[in-house]
Design a protein around this motif. Sequence first.
Motif, PDB file in Angstrom:
ATOM      1  N   GLN A 117       1.109 -24.254   0.558  1.00  0.00           N
ATOM      2  CA  GLN A 117       1.863 -23.167   1.183  1.00  0.00           C
ATOM      3  C   GLN A 117       1.185 -21.820   0.902  1.00  0.00           C
ATOM      4  N   TYR A 118      -0.069 -21.712   1.368  1.00  0.00           N
ATOM      5  CA  TYR A 118      -0.872 -20.533   1.034  1.00  0.00           C
ATOM      6  C   TYR A 118      -0.405 -19.290   1.789  1.00  0.00           C
ATOM      7  N   ALA A 119       0.072 -19.454   3.021  1.00  0.00           N
ATOM      8  CA  ALA A 119       0.540 -18.287   3.781  1.00  0.00           C
ATOM      9  C   ALA A 119       1.737 -17.641   3.098  1.00  0.00           C
ATOM     10  N   MET A 120       2.693 -18.461   2.676  1.00  0.00           N
ATOM     11  CA  MET A 120       3.866 -17.936   1.988  1.00  0.00           C
ATOM     12  C   MET A 120       3.472 -17.320   0.643  1.00  0.00           C
ATOM     13  N   LEU A 121       2.538 -17.978  -0.048  1.00  0.00           N
ATOM     14  CA  LEU A 121       2.078 -17.454  -1.337  1.00  0.00           C
ATOM     15  C   LEU A 121       1.442 -16.071  -1.161  1.00  0.00           C
ATOM     16  N   SER A 122       0.602 -15.940  -0.132  1.00  0.00           N
ATOM     17  CA  SER A 122      -0.059 -14.643   0.083  1.00  0.00           C
ATOM     18  C   SER A 122       0.965 -13.556   0.386  1.00  0.00           C
ATOM     19  N   GLU A 123       2.024 -13.898   1.126  1.00  0.00           N
ATOM     20  CA  GLU A 123       3.070 -12.904   1.412  1.00  0.00           C
ATOM     21  C   GLU A 123       3.781 -12.473   0.134  1.00  0.00           C
ATOM     22  N   ALA A 171       3.708  -7.941  -4.401  1.00  0.00           N
ATOM     23  CA  ALA A 171       3.467  -7.545  -5.797  1.00  0.00           C
ATOM     24  C   ALA A 171       2.472  -6.399  -5.917  1.00  0.00           C
ATOM     25  N   MET A 172       1.744  -6.100  -4.833  1.00  0.00           N
ATOM     26  CA  MET A 172       0.688  -5.099  -4.912  1.00  0.00           C
ATOM     27  C   MET A 172       1.206  -3.693  -5.183  1.00  0.00           C
ATOM     28  N   LYS A 173       2.488  -3.430  -4.834  1.00  0.00           N
ATOM     29  CA  LYS A 173       3.003  -2.072  -4.992  1.00  0.00           C
ATOM     30  C   LYS A 173       3.081  -1.651  -6.456  1.00  0.00           C
ATOM     31  N   PHE A 174       3.109  -2.642  -7.380  1.00  0.00           N
ATOM     32  CA  PHE A 174       3.105  -2.267  -8.806  1.00  0.00           C
ATOM     33  C   PHE A 174       1.888  -2.854  -9.522  1.00  0.00           C
ATOM     34  N   SER A 175       0.814  -3.131  -8.752  1.00  0.00           N
ATOM     35  CA  SER A 175      -0.352  -3.800  -9.348  1.00  0.00           C
ATOM     36  C   SER A 175      -1.637  -2.999  -9.169  1.00  0.00           C
ATOM     37  N   PHE A 176      -1.539  -1.675  -9.192  1.00  0.00           N
ATOM     38  CA  PHE A 176      -2.725  -0.850  -9.058  1.00  0.00           C
ATOM     39  C   PHE A 176      -3.734  -1.170 -10.169  1.00  0.00           C
ATOM     40  N   ASN A 177      -4.954  -1.520  -9.729  1.00  0.00           N
ATOM     41  CA  ASN A 177      -6.058  -1.843 -10.650  1.00  0.00           C
ATOM     42  C   ASN A 177      -5.783  -3.054 -11.531  1.00  0.00           C
ATOM     43  N   LEU A 223      -5.154 -15.481   0.425  1.00  0.00           N
ATOM     44  CA  LEU A 223      -5.453 -15.088   1.806  1.00  0.00           C
ATOM     45  C   LEU A 223      -6.592 -15.921   2.380  1.00  0.00           C
ATOM     46  N   MET A 224      -7.577 -16.188   1.551  1.00  0.00           N
ATOM     47  CA  MET A 224      -8.712 -17.009   1.966  1.00  0.00           C
ATOM     48  C   MET A 224      -8.251 -18.422   2.318  1.00  0.00           C
ATOM     49  N   ALA A 225      -7.419 -19.000   1.464  1.00  0.00           N
ATOM     50  CA  ALA A 225      -6.927 -20.362   1.695  1.00  0.00           C
ATOM     51  C   ALA A 225      -5.998 -20.424   2.903  1.00  0.00           C
ATOM     52  N   ALA A 226      -5.291 -19.324   3.191  1.00  0.00           N
ATOM     53  CA  ALA A 226      -4.368 -19.281   4.323  1.00  0.00           C
ATOM     54  C   ALA A 226      -5.078 -18.996   5.636  1.00  0.00           C
ATOM     55  N   VAL A 272      -9.722 -11.516   7.390  1.00  0.00           N
ATOM     56  CA  VAL A 272      -9.914 -10.064   7.330  1.00  0.00           C
ATOM     57  C   VAL A 272      -9.285  -9.497   6.065  1.00  0.00           C
ATOM     58  N   GLY A 273      -8.041  -9.923   5.766  1.00  0.00           N
ATOM     59  CA  GLY A 273      -7.376  -9.454   4.552  1.00  0.00           C
ATOM     60  C   GLY A 273      -8.096  -9.913   3.300  1.00  0.00           C
ATOM     61  N   ALA A 274      -8.587 -11.152   3.302  1.00  0.00           N
ATOM     62  CA  ALA A 274      -9.277 -11.688   2.132  1.00  0.00           C
ATOM     63  C   ALA A 274     -10.528 -10.880   1.808  1.00  0.00           C
ATOM     64  N   VAL A 275     -11.306 -10.535   2.839  1.00  0.00           N
ATOM     65  CA  VAL A 275     -12.532  -9.755   2.606  1.00  0.00           C
ATOM     66  C   VAL A 275     -12.189  -8.388   2.020  1.00  0.00           C
ATOM     67  N   SER A 276     -11.171  -7.745   2.563  1.00  0.00           N
ATOM     68  CA  SER A 276     -10.766  -6.423   2.051  1.00  0.00           C
ATOM     69  C   SER A 276     -10.346  -6.506   0.586  1.00  0.00           C
ATOM     70  N   VAL A 277      -9.588  -7.549   0.247  1.00  0.00           N
ATOM     71  CA  VAL A 277      -9.109  -7.704  -1.128  1.00  0.00           C
ATOM     72  C   VAL A 277     -10.267  -8.004  -2.074  1.00  0.00           C
ATOM     73  N   PHE A 278     -11.184  -8.885  -1.665  1.00  0.00           N
ATOM     74  CA  PHE A 278     -12.326  -9.195  -2.535  1.00  0.00           C
ATOM     75  C   PHE A 278     -13.211  -7.966  -2.747  1.00  0.00           C
ATOM     76  N   LYS A 279     -13.322  -7.130  -1.737  1.00  0.00           N
ATOM     77  CA  LYS A 279     -14.078  -5.886  -1.906  1.00  0.00           C
ATOM     78  C   LYS A 279     -13.397  -4.979  -2.926  1.00  0.00           C
ATOM     79  N   GLU A 280     -12.065  -4.930  -2.881  1.00  0.00           N
ATOM     80  CA  GLU A 280     -11.321  -4.139  -3.865  1.00  0.00           C
ATOM     81  C   GLU A 280     -11.512  -4.720  -5.265  1.00  0.00           C
ATOM     82  N   CYS A 281     -11.524  -6.050  -5.362  1.00  0.00           N
ATOM     83  CA  CYS A 281     -11.779  -6.699  -6.653  1.00  0.00           C
ATOM     84  C   CYS A 281     -13.175  -6.350  -7.174  1.00  0.00           C
ATOM     85  N   ALA A 282     -14.147  -6.337  -6.256  1.00  0.00           N
ATOM     86  CA  ALA A 282     -15.525  -5.997  -6.654  1.00  0.00           C
ATOM     87  C   ALA A 282     -15.621  -4.544  -7.119  1.00  0.00           C
ATOM     88  N   ARG A 283     -14.798  -3.671  -6.546  1.00  0.00           N
ATOM     89  CA  ARG A 283     -14.766  -2.277  -7.018  1.00  0.00           C
ATOM     90  C   ARG A 283     -14.249  -2.207  -8.447  1.00  0.00           C
TER      91      ARG A 283
END
Length: 489
Positions: free
Chosen positions: A42-48, A53-59, A71-74, A78-89
Amino acid sequence: MATSSEAVISRLPDQAEARHASLQDATSVYDLLTIGMARRGQYAMLSECLERAMKFSFNEFHLWHQLGLSLMAAGKGVGAVSVFKECARMRPEDPSLPLLAAKVCIGQLHWFDEAEALSQTVVCMGEEAGEFLPRAYLSLGLSCSLQASEATLKADRNEFNKKALQALSKAHSLDPQDAEIAMYLALELALVRQVSAAMEPLQAALSLRSDDLHALHLLTLLLSAQKHHRHALDTLGLALSQHPDNFNLLFTKVKLEEALLGPAVALQTCEDMLQHWQSRYDVSQVSPGGRKPSIHLTLPDFQDTSTGSLSPPSVAVSRLEAALSEVSDISSTRRQGPTYIWATLERIWLQAGELFMADGRLKEAQFCIAEASSLFPNSHSVLLQRGRLAELRGHLDEAKNLYDEALAIHPTGERILGRLLVNTGRVHLGEKILRDAVQVHSTSHEAWSGLGEALQSRGSSQAPDCFLTALELEASCPIRPFTIIPREL
C-alpha cells in the motif's frame, strides 16, 4: 510513547528538547506504519501519510528519505525525484541519493538528461563515492545510451553512444565482478554494431550469472546477428526453460522460427502465446449477465473446406464476418486491467498477422489485424499493418493513407512509406522520406536499401553506396532490434 496531546511542534528554541522527543515518537509510529503498509504493497497510501508528516519534519532526513522511497514504490516519479534531491541537499556526501533519483528518471520518467546530470554528480565525487562509483558510471552510461536511441541527428547519436561506451567501460574496469555492468557494456557494443566485441563482456556477465534473463536474450540476438540462427534458437530454448513466462523471449522465438522453419511453425508459437496470455491474465471472467465474454484466442484457419453450399472463399468471408461481430460486442469488456496486458495481446495478434501475410493468407491476416484493432483502433502499429495488408491487395492509395496516419501518430515506418511512393512513381518524395529515415534509423538496412532503390530509379551514382551500406548493416542485423533489451537500473 507520547500521546497526541503531548506532541510538541513549536519551533521556539526553548522547546527544542521537547520537540525532538515528540519527533522521535512520531518517527517510531511512521516506521511501524511503513513496515505494515509496505508488506501489503500500500505504497500510495503510505506516501500520503508521510506527506502529511512533512509539515513538522523540516530537515529531518529519515522521514524525507522514507517519503522518497514510498513515492518511488507508488510510481509517483516526479515527487520521488524532488524528494531525493531534497535528501541530497541535506546529506551531500551520500552518493546513493542522486543515484536513487537517477533510477527513477530512467525507469519511470524517461528524463534521461536529468539522469545524466544526477549520475555525473556522483562521478564527480571520485573515490569518495566508494562502492557507488561503478554504479554511477553505469547510470551515466545508460542515460547516454538511451539519449542516443532517442536522438534524431546522427552527430548527436554518435556523441551520446561514444559517452555511453566510455562510461560503461569505466564501470566495468572499476567492478569487473558486476554482471549487470558487463551485460550493459555488451549491449551498448551491440547497439553500435560491434557484434564480435560485445561477446567478451557478455561471456563475463554469463559466467557471473548464468541464468540472467537479459544476458541470455542478448546472446540470442548476437548469435542471430552473426546469422547463427540455429544456435540462437538453442540459446533461446535455454532462456525459456528458466523464464517460460517471458513474452519478450517468445516474440524472439517466433522470429527465429520464421527464419529457420517458416511461418507455419512460427504461427503455432503464436497460438501458444495466445493461450498462455489467457491463462496468465484470466480474462474470461463471468460477466455481470452471467455469460463469459467470447474472446477469440485461437488463430483462424480459413483454408479448410467445409460441407454445404458455400464455396471455401465464401466460408472464409462468413466466418470472418461472424468473428468480427463478436469482437465488436466484447471490445469494451476487454479493456479492463492494466494497459500493458492489452498491449501484449495486441502485439501477439499483429505478429500472427505478419506471419499470415508472409504465408500469403490475407483473410487470416485481416482477422488478426481486426482483433488488434478492437483493442487499440488508433495504434500506429495497427495502422502500419493495415497499410501493409492494403498494399499486398494492390490498394496502394489506401495503403499510403494508412501509412500517413501511422506516421502522424509515431515516427516509425518511414522506409515503408518511402518505398511505396518510389514504387508508385513518386520518386522524389519517396527519396526525401527515405533520406530522413536513414538519418533517424542509421542502422536500418531496409531504409538504406530503399534509398538505394530510389536513387537507382533516377540514375543517381550514389545508389551503389547505399546498397553497399545496406549489405554491411544486414550482415550484423539481429532477428529483432537490440533495443528490445530493457535498459534500467
